[in-house]
Design an enzyme around this catalytic site. Sequence first.
Site, PDB file in Angstrom:
ATOM      1  CD  GLU A 333      -2.969  -0.798   2.377  1.00 26.48           C
ATOM      2  OE1 GLU A 333      -4.171  -1.006   2.154  1.00 26.48           O
ATOM      3  OE2 GLU A 333      -2.561  -0.421   3.486  1.00 26.48           O
ATOM      4  CB  CYS A 334       0.822   4.351   0.039  1.00 21.21           C
ATOM      5  SG  CYS A 334       1.137   6.105  -0.320  1.00 21.21           S
TER       6      CYS A 334
END
Length: 442
Positions: A333-334
Amino acid sequence: MTMPGRPHPPGLLVAAPRSSSGKTTVTLALMRALARRGLAVRGAKCGPDYIDPAFHQAATGYPSVNLDSFAMPDAMLDSVAAMAGRNADIVIAEGSMGLFDGIVAGEGRTGANADIAARYGWPVLLVLDVSGAAQSAAAVALGFARYDARIRIAGVVLNKVASARHRRLVEAGLAQVGIPVLGVLMRDATLALPERHLGLVQARETGDLTARLDRLADLAEASLDLDAILAAASGHLPEVSDFVLPPPPGQRVAIATDEAFSFLYPHMEAGWRAAGAELVAFSPLADEAPSETCDACWLPGGYPELHAAKLAASSKFLNGVRAFGEHKPIHGECGGYMVLGTSLEDAAGITHPMAGLLPVATSYKARKLHLGYRVATLIDGGILGRAGARLVGHEFHYASELTEPPSEDIALALVTDAEGKQLGMAGHRRGSVSGSFFHLIG
């Protein structure tokens, strides 16, 4: 899943007309002071924020949760709220942005702080930054008290008061409209916690955090009417017998955990554990690889751009992730997504090679703010769910992609914003490895 707990502690929402009004200062001061008095204080953060809950935990000694009226289905929202109230004497929630700021949506589903206060009957402690205003601050408070009939303003805390005379003028205006002043903080630049581009510097990186929190508690004892604030708290958390929380990506999950990877929502971790998953932490910055005994690997967001050179030199970590991804699922994530990519350019323009498991190159030199809810429809089945599954998350980063947007055959999901505007393909998937810039919430 079932969880024990006392379901009905009173609550209070600390909110403000806008960002940078002093909500976090007041929230932490209040939490720490009440915890120091021996109360079991539990924290919550309205909306998508992965930094403030860690400060809440440092102030209270207990995990804090996120409550999001847009991203969480009702059953999940009530489950997380019930978690917040478990074995608590009081729940103190901190708002984000302004009290009524959210998306255009149906009542109770806007993502605004006010939705949470209304749903659980929590009165609002309104923090007013009165710098540059005097009696006019009362008009602002009155407008907030009347704007939404669902909520009740318990009183205000005045922040950044310049002098005794300034205080008298502001209090005179509030007395005229019948709104009580429950605290006054004088202007003091030393109260601010250190910040960086995504908000506060992480709690784990704030070396003098304990001393800062104790100073805030001293300030609360001297400057806030703690007895009146306690008396104002009320509400009705739901009784939940069957908790609805996010399912785990595996039963034994390797999770990257250090200063570069720390943005995992508390309710996600709680849901995984409640479902019986074992979470096995490892530190990429310490050049640790995910355990081969795990059946899934999760790379949360964080600040890998601040540690890009060290990560690029962490051969055991990078080779371990590559080997893991050959046979088992990995999701980033990210920040975790960027590290799974081919390269990461830092703010100085230096390009660092990353794991190379996904065909994306990112840059923090070409900074551009990406902010907002994301509603994703998975293109193919994988670690996040079946093909066609609808997921809701939030994106907040300054990194730019240097590679072309993904085509449907390698994209993770088709994405819209909160109001249904099509944003195209997002994220990547390759074999058992996937990643995207948005953080899952519900």
